[in-house]
Design a protein around this motif. Sequence first.
Motif, PDB file in Angstrom:
ATOM      1  N   PHE A  22     -56.284 -87.809-115.444  1.00 16.51           N
ATOM      2  CA  PHE A  22     -57.218 -87.201-116.382  1.00 16.51           C
ATOM      3  C   PHE A  22     -58.323 -86.417-115.681  1.00 16.51           C
ATOM      4  O   PHE A  22     -59.136 -85.784-116.328  1.00 16.51           O
ATOM      5  CB  PHE A  22     -57.862 -88.268-117.289  1.00 16.51           C
ATOM      6  N   ILE A  24     -60.257 -83.597-114.275  1.00 14.06           N
ATOM      7  CA  ILE A  24     -60.194 -82.170-114.581  1.00 14.06           C
ATOM      8  C   ILE A  24     -60.176 -81.399-113.263  1.00 14.06           C
ATOM      9  O   ILE A  24     -61.063 -81.573-112.433  1.00 14.06           O
ATOM     10  CB  ILE A  24     -61.393 -81.746-115.463  1.00 14.06           C
ATOM     11  N   GLU A  75     -63.565 -73.537-123.966  1.00 17.84           N
ATOM     12  CA  GLU A  75     -62.184 -73.750-123.522  1.00 17.84           C
ATOM     13  C   GLU A  75     -61.442 -72.431-123.277  1.00 17.84           C
ATOM     14  O   GLU A  75     -60.601 -72.345-122.385  1.00 17.84           O
ATOM     15  CB  GLU A  75     -61.388 -74.622-124.509  1.00 17.84           C
ATOM     16  N   LYS A 101     -51.180 -79.354-115.037  1.00 18.47           N
ATOM     17  CA  LYS A 101     -52.579 -79.620-115.409  1.00 18.47           C
ATOM     18  C   LYS A 101     -53.065 -78.644-116.491  1.00 18.47           C
ATOM     19  O   LYS A 101     -53.724 -79.050-117.441  1.00 18.47           O
ATOM     20  CB  LYS A 101     -53.490 -79.546-114.180  1.00 18.47           C
ATOM     21  N   GLU A 104     -51.422 -79.638-119.770  1.00 20.72           N
ATOM     22  CA  GLU A 104     -52.001 -80.859-120.348  1.00 20.72           C
ATOM     23  C   GLU A 104     -53.432 -80.657-120.835  1.00 20.72           C
ATOM     24  O   GLU A 104     -53.842 -81.252-121.821  1.00 20.72           O
ATOM     25  CB  GLU A 104     -51.964 -82.000-119.321  1.00 20.72           C
ATOM     26  N   GLU A 105     -54.170 -79.797-120.159  1.00 23.27           N
ATOM     27  CA  GLU A 105     -55.573 -79.605-120.515  1.00 23.27           C
ATOM     28  C   GLU A 105     -55.787 -78.594-121.645  1.00 23.27           C
ATOM     29  O   GLU A 105     -56.695 -78.759-122.459  1.00 23.27           O
ATOM     30  CB  GLU A 105     -56.358 -79.149-119.277  1.00 23.27           C
ATOM     31  N   ALA A 111     -54.563 -81.351-126.785  1.00 22.24           N
ATOM     32  CA  ALA A 111     -55.074 -81.351-125.412  1.00 22.24           C
ATOM     33  C   ALA A 111     -56.604 -81.435-125.471  1.00 22.24           C
ATOM     34  O   ALA A 111     -57.205 -81.004-126.465  1.00 22.24           O
ATOM     35  CB  ALA A 111     -54.643 -80.070-124.698  1.00 22.24           C
ATOM     36  N   PRO A 112     -57.239 -81.972-124.425  1.00 28.52           N
ATOM     37  CA  PRO A 112     -58.703 -82.113-124.448  1.00 28.52           C
ATOM     38  C   PRO A 112     -59.436 -80.792-124.714  1.00 28.52           C
ATOM     39  O   PRO A 112     -60.473 -80.774-125.358  1.00 28.52           O
ATOM     40  CB  PRO A 112     -59.059 -82.648-123.065  1.00 28.52           C
ATOM     41  N   LYS A 113     -58.890 -79.688-124.198  1.00 30.80           N
ATOM     42  CA  LYS A 113     -59.522 -78.377-124.385  1.00 30.80           C
ATOM     43  C   LYS A 113     -58.490 -77.402-124.948  1.00 30.80           C
ATOM     44  O   LYS A 113     -58.383 -76.264-124.491  1.00 30.80           O
ATOM     45  CB  LYS A 113     -60.083 -77.866-123.058  1.00 30.80           C
ATOM     46  N   GLU A 114     -57.767 -77.837-125.953  1.00 32.35           N
ATOM     47  CA  GLU A 114     -56.674 -77.030-126.504  1.00 32.35           C
ATOM     48  C   GLU A 114     -57.167 -75.652-126.951  1.00 32.35           C
ATOM     49  O   GLU A 114     -58.133 -75.534-127.692  1.00 32.35           O
ATOM     50  CB  GLU A 114     -56.039 -77.750-127.696  1.00 32.35           C
TER      51      GLU A 114
END
Length: 167
Positions: A22, A24, A75, A101, A104-105, A111-114
């Motif tokens: 996870f 970043i 993002e 990465k 996934e990000e 995603a955390p910052k889709e």
Amino acid sequence: RAKEIKTKLGTLLQKPDSAIDFIIPYPEKPEKPPKAQKPSPEEALQWRDSLEKLLQNPYGLASFHSFLRSEFSEENVEFWVACEDYKKTKSPVKMMEKAKKIYEEFIQTEAPKEVNIDHFTKAVTIKNLVEPSPSSFDMAQKRIFALMEKDSLPRFVRSELYQELIE
């Protein structure tokens, strides 16, 4: 051939096994623009008409990022920067790691910052990641650039932060 593609996609789509996954990969930019060369008002004025010039200037990029962070929409610029970094990667192993990465990000659902890309673009991007190349994220990056150009840049140009740069 289909089995090979399925195996490679499966590797990309695996959930991370540990918290270390996870982390970043792109360090957060400082809140204030860096002590980089502050642009002249004339140079900053060019940014109104060229997102490309804005993003190529370290001070402009940091200012834009800071502005977007204040709007909770950083993002897009972070994805754009990650793609630029990715394209410079030479090692196939590093390229695969960075692709995973970035996926996934920014790309995968929830995603955390889709980033906001259409279904077709997402599908093409995922297909490109079966065999990562420097152009794997090109379509998605172009879509996000166009979104920032049409939506974020006009708001940035009206912001107090930008107005102070052109005075």
